[in-house]
Design a protein around this motif. Sequence first.
Motif, PDB file in Angstrom:
ATOM      1  N   ALA A   1       8.058  10.929  34.802  1.00  0.00           N
ATOM      2  CA  ALA A   1       6.792  11.232  34.119  1.00  0.00           C
ATOM      3  C   ALA A   1       7.000  11.952  32.793  1.00  0.00           C
ATOM      4  O   ALA A   1       6.342  11.650  31.799  1.00  0.00           O
ATOM      5  N   ASN A   2       7.930  12.916  32.776  1.00  0.00           N
ATOM      6  CA  ASN A   2       8.128  13.694  31.544  1.00  0.00           C
ATOM      7  C   ASN A   2       8.890  12.924  30.469  1.00  0.00           C
ATOM      8  O   ASN A   2       9.067  13.397  29.347  1.00  0.00           O
TER       9      ASN A   2
ATOM     10  N   GLU B   1       8.106   9.491  29.934  1.00  0.00           N
ATOM     11  CA  GLU B   1       7.331   8.285  29.618  1.00  0.00           C
ATOM     12  C   GLU B   1       7.013   8.186  28.133  1.00  0.00           C
ATOM     13  O   GLU B   1       7.236   7.140  27.508  1.00  0.00           O
ATOM     14  N   LEU B   2       6.481   9.255  27.559  1.00  0.00           N
ATOM     15  CA  LEU B   2       6.111   9.213  26.135  1.00  0.00           C
ATOM     16  C   LEU B   2       7.328   9.043  25.221  1.00  0.00           C
ATOM     17  O   LEU B   2       7.257   8.261  24.253  1.00  0.00           O
TER      18      LEU B   2
ATOM     19  N   ALA C   1       0.707   4.439  25.396  1.00  0.00           N
ATOM     20  CA  ALA C   1       0.922   5.871  25.652  1.00  0.00           C
ATOM     21  C   ALA C   1      -0.231   6.459  26.465  1.00  0.00           C
ATOM     22  O   ALA C   1      -0.017   7.278  27.375  1.00  0.00           O
TER      23      ALA C   1
ATOM     24  N   VAL D   1       0.029   5.178  30.265  1.00  0.00           N
ATOM     25  CA  VAL D   1       1.075   5.771  31.106  1.00  0.00           C
ATOM     26  C   VAL D   1       0.804   7.238  31.419  1.00  0.00           C
ATOM     27  O   VAL D   1       1.429   7.801  32.325  1.00  0.00           O
ATOM     28  N   LYS D   2      -0.129   7.857  30.702  1.00  0.00           N
ATOM     29  CA  LYS D   2      -0.441   9.272  30.970  1.00  0.00           C
ATOM     30  C   LYS D   2      -1.759   9.434  31.726  1.00  0.00           C
ATOM     31  O   LYS D   2      -2.260  10.556  31.854  1.00  0.00           O
TER      32      LYS D   2
ATOM     33  N   ASP E   1      -2.254   9.215  34.914  1.00  0.00           N
ATOM     34  CA  ASP E   1      -2.052  10.039  36.109  1.00  0.00           C
ATOM     35  C   ASP E   1      -1.963  11.523  35.758  1.00  0.00           C
ATOM     36  O   ASP E   1      -2.442  12.383  36.508  1.00  0.00           O
ATOM     37  N   ASP E   2      -1.362  11.843  34.605  1.00  0.00           N
ATOM     38  CA  ASP E   2      -1.295  13.245  34.172  1.00  0.00           C
ATOM     39  C   ASP E   2      -2.687  13.784  33.853  1.00  0.00           C
ATOM     40  O   ASP E   2      -3.001  14.940  34.153  1.00  0.00           O
ATOM     41  N   LEU E   3      -3.509  12.938  33.231  1.00  0.00           N
ATOM     42  CA  LEU E   3      -4.892  13.328  32.952  1.00  0.00           C
ATOM     43  C   LEU E   3      -5.647  13.570  34.255  1.00  0.00           C
ATOM     44  O   LEU E   3      -6.388  14.550  34.389  1.00  0.00           O
TER      45      LEU E   3
ATOM     46  N   TRP F   1      -4.594  16.842  35.751  1.00  0.00           N
ATOM     47  CA  TRP F   1      -5.183  17.967  34.990  1.00  0.00           C
ATOM     48  C   TRP F   1      -6.641  18.168  35.377  1.00  0.00           C
ATOM     49  O   TRP F   1      -7.101  19.296  35.542  1.00  0.00           O
TER      50      TRP F   1
END
Length: 303
Positions: free
Chosen positions: A51-52, A54-55, A192, A195-196, A198-200, A203
């Motif tokens: 995950a860290n 991906e970007l 971008a 892929v984020k 799930d992080d959103l 949060w």
Amino acid sequence: MAGSSLLTLLDDIATLLDDISVMGKVAAKKTAGVLGDDLSLNAQQVTGVKANRELPVVWGVAKGSFLNKLILVPLALLISAFAPWLITPLLMIGGAYLCYEGVEKVLHSLQHDKQEKSPEARQQRLDKLAQQDPRAFEKDKVKGAVRTDFILSAEIVAITLGIVSDAPLLNQVLILAGIAILVTIGVYGIVAAIVKIDDLGDWLTKKSSSVAQAIGGFLLGFAPWLMKILTVVGTLAMFLVGGGIIVHGLTPLHHLIETLTGDMSGLVASLLSNGANLVLGFIVGSIVLLVVNLIAKLRGKSV
């Protein structure tokens, strides 16, 4: 006299910008279908990356994409000026390679599913992944995505060049460069964001609002399904784009499909046309894979 010259210059610039705007809009519409395939293909390329990371991987692919277009735009202009007959054969070779990659992905997926059913094979795969260098894994991901992007970028550049081929050289350069930059920023910006998701979602689940938590929970559940869908769509896109390039290169076949679907409704004609591209893409990819395997065996190597 000077004022008259300035007005003439401003008028010429306004005309030039107007022409560029019109042709740019036409080019954007024509390349929209390829952009959808480009998006789905590149979004699924980061599957399996931490995950860290991906970007950074998306950024690495985006830089490769900019480099691809930096090579392709002047190359396309040179080929168009001195050897326009080369454009179609080169695109067809790229399309065949794209189909080959699609067949490889299908076979890899089938092999993966078979391994997942065996506990021993699954454990071996996990052990292999644990021993793999993360940096080497990322580099392989980026290289594969950049190779795929090169073919899609070539088609976008070729489509755009076909639209502006009769325009003055300056217009061609500005429109090709503009489309190349907008496409790359647009596609990889959306990748971008995808892929984020799930992080959103994670949060939002930590917020005090029940609505935010509900949305976050939905995004967390939706993100894995979206990536699975994009993996399938991305593989299909390889056959659709690659097969479509080959069909357009084979003029009699292209005319035959147009004739057969000419009297049908738009949706049915589109489905049949894309179906033909898909089937031909799979056949061509399978043939290329067989040839590659045969050459590898003759050279005493395994693919």
